[in-house]
Design an enzyme around this catalytic site. Sequence first.
Site: not given
Length: 184
Positions: A10, A86, A119
């Site tokens: 990310d 995701k 995350c």
Amino acid sequence: MSKQALIIVDIQNDYFPGGKWTLNGAEAAADNAARALAAARAAGALVVHVRHEFATADAPFFAPGSTGAHVHPKVTEQAGEPVVVKQQINAFRDTSLQTILQEHAIERLVVVGSMSHMCVDGIVRAAVDLGYATIVLHDACATLDQTFNGITVPAAQVHAAFMAALAFGYAEVLSTDEYLARVG
């Protein structure tokens, strides 16, 4: 050494200044992630880019198809490097990540990215549960201030608490310099 993959989690435009959800230290973390990325590519290691994208356009950040949801230019994928999209905190959940790692006989993960308390934490804990030896490059991860029960916790303390928890029972937590000296 076991077969290793670098997982970039990310590191996306919305987390940087001018984005919708700016993190403390995003630039410095991305610079260190880019150093780890260059080393992984030079070693011929598998590099997997994980990108979060919410399901709806009214998301607070990482809206589908938005510029903010794109991977940041400092760690842009190259041809042949898998990109896993995701919609969950845990990058293994409802994605092809586990299949990709198994196809390459990966045993060890090196994790960098954002956010430390979400995350990054999620993928590291899941990876260890799945049997992967895991290293986190703490200075290649970023987060932001958090508020709970009327108390604001500065980003540096949020980050330190999560890195300490991961180091205690889940992963080896190193600086990028320590890691590069080891593999260099």
